[in-house]
Design an enzyme around this catalytic site. Structure first.
Site, PDB file in Angstrom:
ATOM      1  N   SER A 126      -0.856   0.853  -5.720  1.00 32.83           N
ATOM      2  CA  SER A 126       0.546   0.592  -5.374  1.00 32.83           C
ATOM      3  C   SER A 126       0.996  -0.713  -6.006  1.00 32.83           C
ATOM      4  O   SER A 126       0.187  -1.642  -6.195  1.00 32.83           O
ATOM      5  CB  SER A 126       0.636   0.493  -3.845  1.00 32.83           C
ATOM      6  N   TYR A 151      -1.545  -3.556   4.399  1.00 35.06           N
ATOM      7  CA  TYR A 151      -1.520  -2.352   3.554  1.00 35.06           C
ATOM      8  C   TYR A 151      -1.752  -2.729   2.089  1.00 35.06           C
ATOM      9  O   TYR A 151      -2.588  -2.133   1.395  1.00 35.06           O
ATOM     10  CB  TYR A 151      -0.183  -1.612   3.698  1.00 35.06           C
ATOM     11  N   LYS A 155      -4.999  -1.926  -0.822  1.00 32.69           N
ATOM     12  CA  LYS A 155      -4.945  -1.453  -2.216  1.00 32.69           C
ATOM     13  C   LYS A 155      -5.624  -2.449  -3.152  1.00 32.69           C
ATOM     14  O   LYS A 155      -6.350  -2.058  -4.065  1.00 32.69           O
ATOM     15  CB  LYS A 155      -3.488  -1.207  -2.636  1.00 32.69           C
TER      16      LYS A 155
HETATM   17  P1  NAD Z   1       1.358  10.540   2.999  1.00 35.18           P
HETATM   18  O1  NAD Z   1       1.153   9.823   4.289  1.00 35.18           O
HETATM   19  O2  NAD Z   1       2.479  11.487   2.898  1.00 35.18           O
HETATM   20  O3  NAD Z   1       0.034  11.309   2.592  1.00 35.18           O
HETATM   21  C1  NAD Z   1      -1.243  10.779   2.814  1.00 35.18           C
HETATM   22  C2  NAD Z   1      -2.091  11.922   3.362  1.00 35.18           C
HETATM   23  O4  NAD Z   1      -3.426  11.443   3.556  1.00 35.18           O
HETATM   24  C3  NAD Z   1      -1.591  12.430   4.704  1.00 35.18           C
HETATM   25  O5  NAD Z   1      -1.373  13.826   4.620  1.00 35.18           O
HETATM   26  C4  NAD Z   1      -2.696  12.084   5.692  1.00 35.18           C
HETATM   27  O6  NAD Z   1      -2.833  13.047   6.706  1.00 35.18           O
HETATM   28  C5  NAD Z   1      -3.918  12.004   4.775  1.00 35.18           C
HETATM   29  N1  NAD Z   1      -4.956  11.094   5.279  1.00 35.18           N
HETATM   30  C6  NAD Z   1      -4.815   9.787   5.625  1.00 35.18           C
HETATM   31  N2  NAD Z   1      -5.987   9.293   6.042  1.00 35.18           N
HETATM   32  C7  NAD Z   1      -6.896  10.309   5.952  1.00 35.18           C
HETATM   33  C8  NAD Z   1      -8.274  10.414   6.244  1.00 35.18           C
HETATM   34  N3  NAD Z   1      -8.972   9.401   6.756  1.00 35.18           N
HETATM   35  N4  NAD Z   1      -8.886  11.600   6.022  1.00 35.18           N
HETATM   36  C9  NAD Z   1      -8.197  12.658   5.523  1.00 35.18           C
HETATM   37  N5  NAD Z   1      -6.887  12.614   5.241  1.00 35.18           N
HETATM   38  C10 NAD Z   1      -6.226  11.462   5.463  1.00 35.18           C
HETATM   39  O7  NAD Z   1       1.439   9.419   1.874  1.00 35.18           O
HETATM   40  P2  NAD Z   1       1.949   9.555   0.369  1.00 35.18           P
HETATM   41  O8  NAD Z   1       3.295   8.957   0.280  1.00 35.18           O
HETATM   42  O9  NAD Z   1       1.732  10.919  -0.148  1.00 35.18           O
HETATM   43  O10 NAD Z   1       0.964   8.536  -0.342  1.00 35.18           O
HETATM   44  C11 NAD Z   1      -0.192   8.982  -1.034  1.00 35.18           C
HETATM   45  C12 NAD Z   1      -0.927   7.770  -1.576  1.00 35.18           C
HETATM   46  O11 NAD Z   1      -0.056   7.021  -2.410  1.00 35.18           O
HETATM   47  C13 NAD Z   1      -1.421   6.794  -0.507  1.00 35.18           C
HETATM   48  O12 NAD Z   1      -2.668   6.297  -0.914  1.00 35.18           O
HETATM   49  C14 NAD Z   1      -0.385   5.705  -0.527  1.00 35.18           C
HETATM   50  O13 NAD Z   1      -0.902   4.466  -0.099  1.00 35.18           O
HETATM   51  C15 NAD Z   1      -0.045   5.662  -2.007  1.00 35.18           C
HETATM   52  N6  NAD Z   1       1.285   5.105  -2.281  1.00 35.18           N
HETATM   53  C16 NAD Z   1       2.372   5.670  -1.687  1.00 35.18           C
HETATM   54  C17 NAD Z   1       3.625   5.120  -1.911  1.00 35.18           C
HETATM   55  C18 NAD Z   1       4.854   5.700  -1.236  1.00 35.18           C
HETATM   56  O14 NAD Z   1       5.857   5.008  -1.152  1.00 35.18           O
HETATM   57  N7  NAD Z   1       4.852   6.936  -0.778  1.00 35.18           N
HETATM   58  C19 NAD Z   1       3.753   4.022  -2.773  1.00 35.18           C
HETATM   59  C20 NAD Z   1       2.622   3.498  -3.379  1.00 35.18           C
HETATM   60  C21 NAD Z   1       1.375   4.055  -3.126  1.00 35.18           C
END
Ligand code: NAD
Length: 340
Positions: A126, A151, A155
């Protein structure tokens, strides 16, 4: 056909990436324990792609369960590791939950990947790793500042863990993708971002305000040193982001990588202020938003936008959807969710 394990496949970015992977000829499988998602998102992916996708409901923090998964699921060529918790305010309120979930799961999946001879690994990082960067736009070489939240630290530490693992396991290849602000939804409006509890990201807050679920939207601070005083973000359409994962996996599986540890920024390369984003939504959708200006929010980075030269030259990737499409697809998804 290469088989890719997508962790967090029922989440926002994971589910959109499944579609892009399938449409580019990959076989896919998911692990998601539904900590922050529902099976419906995957059902909708199946509707869009016409492909049945197996999700294993496993907590990736459970090393034994992860080990058992790899004992039974063979022939996985690569892993895209999305699964994590992602809320900045929640991480400020409960840092241990974040450190445990995001780092233990990463360690377990890395160890299992190595033991099972899976060489290609893409990690969701991120722009929060940059903290309040001193120079904009940020390149992959911009020095990291203190992260602004637990958070963000998960990362930074996650990247460090992978760097050390890549050094001791040169047979494995890693691409770390630093996303800026993913927004929007699949053009079908069958899937999109489903905020868990209260939304923390700007665009779901905007769409929920427009639909009337939230009375009024608060802009956190208008006294920052930016063009209109509100924070600056780099919004990237989730389907463009999804496609970058396919390109990253192709890059690895076609052995194009020159190093086994590669960090790549994924944004649009354009910085929009929060107020500009609000006005873009109003213009794209002809909806008037009710918003007020509030105080600064703890954990917020003031301004960040990406230099995406490396993504375009290394992966041959380019974002194709503009801010109007981002806002319009997010709005169509919000309307669809409210019809269900
Ligand atoms: P999201 O919350 O929609 O999806 C994450 C998924 O991971 C969820 O479905 C959750 O149930 C699953 N999960 C979490 N912990 C788990 C575990 N211990 N075991 C199994 N499953 C688990 O989030 P997203 O927006 O799709 O983000 C995906 C990735 O991208 C994450 O790593 C997030 O940190 C990163 N990210 C997201 C953003 C954003 O703004 N959406 C920005 C930068 C980075």
């Amino acid at each position: 056909m290469k088989k890719i394990l997508v962790t967090g496949g029922c989440g926002y970015i994971g589910s959109h990436t499944l579609i892009d992977l399938i449409s580019n000829g990959f076989d896919v499988i998911s692990i998601d324990n539904h900590l922050r998602s529902h099976q419906q998102q995957l059902d909708a992916v199946e509707k869009i792609t016409g492909r049945k996708i197996k999700n294993h409901i496993i907590d990736l923090c459970n090393a034994e369960a992860v080990h058992h998964f790899f004992e039974t699921e063979k022939n996985i060529d690569g892993i895209i590791h999305f699964a994590a918790l992602k809320s900045v305010p929640e991480s400020v309120a409960d840092p241990m939950f974040y450190y445990h979930n995001n780092l233990q799961s990463l360690i377990n999946i890395l160890v299992s990947a190595q033991k099972n001879n899976i060489k290609h690994f893409v990690f969701s990082s991120s722009c929060s790793v940059y903290g309040n960067a001193k120079e904009l736009p940020v390149t992959e070489l911009t020095p990291l500042q203190n992260a602004e939240s637990p958070y963000g630290y998960t990362k930074q530490i996650g990247e460090r863990i992978i760097a050390d693992f890549a050094t001791t396991h040169p047979e494995m290849n890693f691409i770390l993708l630093r996303y800026f602000n993913p927004v929007g939804a699949h053009e079908s409006a069958l899937i999109g971002e489903v905020p868990f509890d209260k939304p923390n990201n700007l665009v779901p807050i905007i769409t929920q305000t427009a639909i009337g679920k939230i009375n009024s939207l608060t802009v956190f601070g208008n006294d920052y040193d930016t063009k209109d005083g509100s924070c600056v973000r780099d919004f990237i359409h989730v389907m463009d982001l999804a496609n970058a994962h396919t390109k990253a996996m192709e890059h690895l599986t076609h052995h194009k990588n020159q190093t086994n540890y590669n960090i790549i920024n994924l944004g649009s390369g354009n910085g929009y202020t929060v107020l500009e984003a609000i006005h873009a939504f109003e213009n794209a959708t002809a909806q008037k938003l009710n918003y007020t200006i509030g105080g600064r929010r703890e954990g917020d980075t003031i301004a960040v936008y990406a230099d995406i030269t490396k993504a375009t030259t290394t992966l041959g990737w380019k974002p194709t959807r503009d801010i109007n499409t981002m806002m319009l697809t997010a709005w169509n998804w919000e309307k669809k969710m409210n019809q269900q």
